[in-house]
Each structure stands twice: as structure tokens, then as C-alpha cells.
Design a protein around this motif. Structure first.
Motif, short mmCIF file in Angstrom:
data_model
loop_
_atom_site.label_atom_id
_atom_site.label_comp_id
_atom_site.label_asym_id
_atom_site.label_seq_id
_atom_site.Cartn_x
_atom_site.Cartn_y
_atom_site.Cartn_z
N GLU A 167 3.79 -22.89 8.76
CA GLU A 167 3.90 -24.22 8.19
C GLU A 167 5.10 -24.96 8.79
OE1 GLU A 167 2.72 -21.46 4.68
OE2 GLU A 167 4.07 -21.44 6.40
N CYS A 181 0.04 -26.85 9.22
CA CYS A 181 -0.11 -25.40 9.21
C CYS A 181 -0.86 -25.02 10.48
CB CYS A 181 -0.86 -24.95 7.97
SG CYS A 181 -1.20 -23.18 7.90
N VAL A 216 -9.55 -22.77 3.44
CA VAL A 216 -8.10 -22.88 3.54
C VAL A 216 -7.54 -23.56 2.30
CG1 VAL A 216 -8.03 -22.88 6.06
CG2 VAL A 216 -8.31 -25.04 4.82
N TRP A 250 -3.63 -24.89 0.13
CA TRP A 250 -2.19 -25.11 0.03
C TRP A 250 -1.75 -24.77 -1.39
CZ3 TRP A 250 1.22 -26.33 3.85
CH2 TRP A 250 0.71 -26.84 5.04
N ILE A 282 -5.89 -33.04 1.79
CA ILE A 282 -5.96 -31.89 2.70
C ILE A 282 -6.96 -32.20 3.80
CG2 ILE A 282 -7.71 -30.72 1.28
CD1 ILE A 282 -6.50 -28.05 2.18
N LYS A 309 -8.27 -30.67 8.05
CA LYS A 309 -8.06 -29.70 9.11
C LYS A 309 -8.73 -30.18 10.39
CE LYS A 309 -11.87 -26.55 7.98
NZ LYS A 309 -12.28 -25.11 7.98
N VAL A 352 -4.21 -27.17 9.92
CA VAL A 352 -4.50 -27.64 8.57
C VAL A 352 -3.35 -28.55 8.15
CG1 VAL A 352 -5.01 -26.99 6.19
CG2 VAL A 352 -5.69 -25.48 8.06
N LEU A 369 -1.51 -31.25 5.09
CA LEU A 369 -1.43 -31.73 3.71
C LEU A 369 -0.64 -33.04 3.77
CD1 LEU A 369 -2.14 -31.10 0.73
CD2 LEU A 369 0.19 -30.20 0.51
N TYR A 395 6.14 -24.99 0.03
CA TYR A 395 4.70 -25.15 0.18
C TYR A 395 4.17 -24.12 1.18
CZ TYR A 395 4.69 -29.43 -2.51
OH TYR A 395 4.78 -30.34 -3.55
N TYR A 396 3.05 -23.50 0.81
CA TYR A 396 2.44 -22.44 1.61
C TYR A 396 1.00 -22.79 1.93
CZ TYR A 396 6.27 -19.62 -0.33
OH TYR A 396 7.50 -19.13 -0.71
N CYS A 397 0.57 -22.50 3.15
CA CYS A 397 -0.86 -22.57 3.45
C CYS A 397 -1.41 -21.15 3.45
CB CYS A 397 -1.13 -23.27 4.77
SG CYS A 397 -0.52 -22.45 6.23
N TRP A 414 -1.16 -15.62 4.34
CA TRP A 414 -0.27 -16.71 3.93
C TRP A 414 0.75 -16.99 5.03
CZ3 TRP A 414 -0.54 -18.99 -1.01
CH2 TRP A 414 -1.43 -18.39 -1.90
#
Length: 125
Positions: free
Chosen positions: A6, A22, A34, A36, A70, A72, A79, A81, A94-96, A115
Motif C-alpha cells: 500500500e 495497493c 479485493v 480495504w 474502491i 482496480k 487497487v 481507494l 489502511y490495509y488492502c 494482506w
């Protein structure tokens, strides 16, 4: 396995915007779901947004609906956000994540297999 990285986090004032990215590498990810998630200090990791593998379905937490989007780009293995009208309560890491098994409920943290390491978003009031 897909490696996810990310980027795009930072410090922004309330009302501002950020775009998180991401980048995926390794195993083909284009045909997987996918999502977030985010985690604020002292809180559980929570769902933010998700997209089905086809791109035909998107899902959002009520707290971000209408403000976050979101998307992609399969050819770029990215990807995104998009976050608008940010609020101090959006402050979090924040994690994808990617789901290889085509689960139907993409709001659940446990359905995701891989992740990223996360990117910090801080919204000042």
C-alpha cells in the motif's frame, strides 16, 4: 500468493482527499476479490470497502459510503481507494487484502488470505 504494497497515506485536514494505492505482485490477482480495511489505535481492524473479482459488485461500510470509492486496474495490477470528505475518525492504518476463495461476504476480515503492510492515514481537525 500475492504480495501487496500500500501507498498514498499521509496527513490531511478534515474535508480533504487522499488516494490510496495497493500494488500487487506474484500470483495472478485479477480474478480474485479485493478489499480495504483499517485499524485505529486500540481498535479492531474493520471493513472499509471491497470489490468482487469481476468488478461488478462493490461494498462499503456505512461510515464511508458516499465518501470512499474502491476501484482496480487489472492491467496495472493496482487497487485504489479514493477517499473524499475525510473526517478525523477516518484516521487509521489502511490495509488492502485479497480473497482467493470467492467468499460471498467480503465484509468479513477472516475471508481474506493475503494482506499488505498498511499505510497510515491521519486526518486533522
Amino acid at each position: 500468493q500475492v504480495q501487496l504494497v500500500e501507498s498514498g497515506g499521509g496527513l490531511v485536514q478534515a474535508g480533504g482527499s487522499l488516494r490510496l494505492s495497493c500494488a500487487a505482485s506474484g500470483r495472478t490477482f485479477e480474478t480474485y476479490n479485493v478489499g480495504w480495511f483499517r485499524q485505529a489505535p486500540g481498535k479492531e481492524r474493520e471493513f472499509v470497502a471491497a470489490m468482487s473479482w469481476s468488478g461488478g459488485h462493490t461494498y462499503y461500510a456505512d461510515s464511508v459510503k458516499g465518501r470512499f470509492t474502491i476501484s482496480k486496474e487489472n492491467d496495472k495490477r493496482m487497487v485504489y481507494l479514493y477517499m473524499n470528505s475525510l473526517k478525523p475518525e477516518d484516521t487509521a492504518v489502511y490495509y488492502c487484502a485479497v480473497d482467493y476463495h470467492y467468499h460471498s461476504d467480503l465484509r468479513q476480515r477472516d475471508v481474506y488470505d493475503d494482506w499488505g503492510q498498511g499505510t497510515q492515514v491521519t486526518v486533522s481537525s
